[in-house]
Design a protein around this motif. Structure first.
Motif, mmCIF file in Angstrom:
data_model
loop_
_atom_site.group_PDB
_atom_site.id
_atom_site.type_symbol
_atom_site.label_atom_id
_atom_site.label_comp_id
_atom_site.label_asym_id
_atom_site.label_seq_id
_atom_site.Cartn_x
_atom_site.Cartn_y
_atom_site.Cartn_z
ATOM 1 N N GLY A 3 0.796 -1.216 0.000
ATOM 2 C CA GLY A 3 0.000 0.000 0.000
ATOM 3 C C GLY A 3 0.833 1.272 0.000
ATOM 4 O O GLY A 3 0.449 2.276 -0.588
ATOM 5 N N LEU A 4 1.996 1.228 0.633
ATOM 6 C CA LEU A 4 2.843 2.410 0.707
ATOM 7 C C LEU A 4 3.481 2.746 -0.635
ATOM 8 O O LEU A 4 3.891 3.886 -0.858
ATOM 9 N N ILE A 123 -11.666 -0.787 11.581
ATOM 10 C CA ILE A 123 -10.212 -0.643 11.611
ATOM 11 C C ILE A 123 -9.765 0.289 10.493
ATOM 12 O O ILE A 123 -8.931 1.176 10.687
ATOM 13 N N ASN A 124 -10.349 0.127 9.316
ATOM 14 C CA ASN A 124 -9.953 0.946 8.177
ATOM 15 C C ASN A 124 -10.451 2.381 8.296
ATOM 16 O O ASN A 124 -9.793 3.305 7.810
ATOM 17 N N VAL A 125 -11.576 2.581 8.949
ATOM 18 C CA VAL A 125 -12.035 3.943 9.223
ATOM 19 C C VAL A 125 -11.024 4.642 10.131
ATOM 20 O O VAL A 125 -10.627 5.791 9.878
ATOM 21 N N VAL A 126 -10.587 3.960 11.165
ATOM 22 C CA VAL A 126 -9.634 4.551 12.121
ATOM 23 C C VAL A 126 -8.297 4.833 11.429
ATOM 24 O O VAL A 126 -7.710 5.911 11.595
ATOM 25 N N ILE A 127 -7.813 3.872 10.637
ATOM 26 C CA ILE A 127 -6.524 4.053 9.952
ATOM 27 C C ILE A 127 -6.606 5.191 8.938
ATOM 28 O O ILE A 127 -5.702 6.042 8.857
ATOM 29 N N THR A 128 -7.680 5.228 8.156
ATOM 30 C CA THR A 128 -7.837 6.308 7.179
ATOM 31 C C THR A 128 -7.948 7.653 7.879
ATOM 32 O O THR A 128 -7.395 8.660 7.403
ATOM 33 N N VAL A 166 4.494 8.757 10.570
ATOM 34 C CA VAL A 166 3.612 8.558 11.737
ATOM 35 C C VAL A 166 2.379 7.727 11.369
ATOM 36 O O VAL A 166 2.101 6.711 12.015
ATOM 37 N N PRO A 167 1.606 8.089 10.324
ATOM 38 C CA PRO A 167 0.454 7.246 10.000
ATOM 39 C C PRO A 167 0.847 5.863 9.469
ATOM 40 O O PRO A 167 0.095 4.897 9.652
ATOM 41 N N ALA A 168 2.018 5.747 8.837
ATOM 42 C CA ALA A 168 2.465 4.429 8.353
ATOM 43 C C ALA A 168 2.732 3.490 9.520
ATOM 44 O O ALA A 168 2.339 2.313 9.496
ATOM 45 N N VAL A 169 3.384 4.009 10.553
ATOM 46 C CA VAL A 169 3.640 3.202 11.750
ATOM 47 C C VAL A 169 2.317 2.839 12.424
ATOM 48 O O VAL A 169 2.105 1.686 12.841
ATOM 49 N N PHE A 170 1.411 3.804 12.517
ATOM 50 C CA PHE A 170 0.095 3.541 13.104
ATOM 51 C C PHE A 170 -0.645 2.463 12.303
ATOM 52 O O PHE A 170 -1.263 1.561 12.885
ATOM 53 N N LYS A 176 -2.908 -4.875 14.931
ATOM 54 C CA LYS A 176 -2.381 -5.809 15.930
ATOM 55 C C LYS A 176 -2.925 -5.486 17.309
ATOM 56 O O LYS A 176 -3.218 -6.383 18.102
ATOM 57 N N VAL A 177 -3.081 -4.203 17.603
ATOM 58 C CA VAL A 177 -3.650 -3.785 18.887
ATOM 59 C C VAL A 177 -5.092 -4.272 18.999
ATOM 60 O O VAL A 177 -5.505 -4.802 20.037
ATOM 61 N N VAL A 178 -5.862 -4.108 17.908
ATOM 62 C CA VAL A 178 -7.259 -4.552 17.901
ATOM 63 C C VAL A 178 -7.341 -6.063 18.074
ATOM 64 O O VAL A 178 -8.173 -6.570 18.833
ATOM 65 N N GLN A 179 -6.478 -6.791 17.384
ATOM 66 C CA GLN A 179 -6.477 -8.252 17.490
ATOM 67 C C GLN A 179 -6.121 -8.702 18.904
ATOM 68 O O GLN A 179 -6.745 -9.625 19.449
#
Length: 198
Positions: A3-4, A123-128, A166-170, A176-179
């Motif tokens: 994705g990056l 998860i994707n809402v939070v990441i976006t 910063v967002p890439a690391v997040f 993983k945090v959610v899992q």
């Protein structure tokens, strides 16, 4: 992370473009974006997996035309800020239409059975949202910095780098945090009774 790679036109523009030579940055960004879209489409990737690449193609097409027609535009010094304004608009826009731009990318890396689950979407809402916030903060910061000190190269580079790192690391860590949280919740929940008491 695949994705990056979609951010490579933006990153290359940031490296190449200067206040005097933003044309070459724009042209390079456009060429790389078009190549990515072409390669991805030929390999069967869906449009929702290429939101950032498609957005880059449109942005750099517009910027290339502007930089050739009016190379000394008043917008020239604000090229780095314009990039983040556009990326922020792309991210917030994808959230507004309930299709977070990371969703298509995430589907290429997750099993099909989770694609339609509320947790996967959330998860994707939070990441976006994290990317959208990072781009917005960078856009505002760069606008102020470039207006006050247009030759503060180190500061501009730092802001641009942080808006991706910063967002890439997040993005890498948040799922993983959610899992882990889900596993702890499952472990804490009492197991359903399997006895035969009546």
């Amino acid at each position: 992370m695949r994705g990056l790679l979609g951010f490579s036109p933006w990153i290359l523009y940031a490296i190449i473009a200067t206040s005097d030579e933003w044309r070459w940055g724009a042209i390079t960004g456009l060429v790389i974006a078009l190549v990515l879209v072409l390669v991805d489409r030929r390999s069967g990737r869906a449009w929702d997996e290429m939101v950032i690449e498609s957005s880059a193609a449109v942005f750099f097409a517009c910027l290339t035309v502007l930089s050739l027609v009016d190379p000394h535009s008043f917008l020239t010094p604000y090229g780095p800020a314009l990039v983040n304004v556009w990326l922020a608009g792309t991210a917030w826009g994808s959230l507004a239409i309930r299709k977070p731009f990371t969703l298509g990318i995430a589907r290429t890396m997750a099993p099909k059975e989770v694609w339609e689950t509320p947790v996967f979407y959330r998860i994707n809402v939070v990441i976006t949202t994290a990317w959208a916030i990072a781009f917005t903060v960078a856009a505002v910061s760069l606008t102020f910095v470039l207006a006050a000190a247009p030759h503060a190269t180190a500061v501009v580079i730092s802001i641009k780098a942080l808006s991706f790192v910063v967002p890439a690391v997040f993005t890498a860590r948040y799922p993983k945090v959610v899992q882990a949280r889900a596993r702890r919740t499952a472990a804490a929940s009492p197991s359903p009774s399997t006895g035969t008491d009546k």
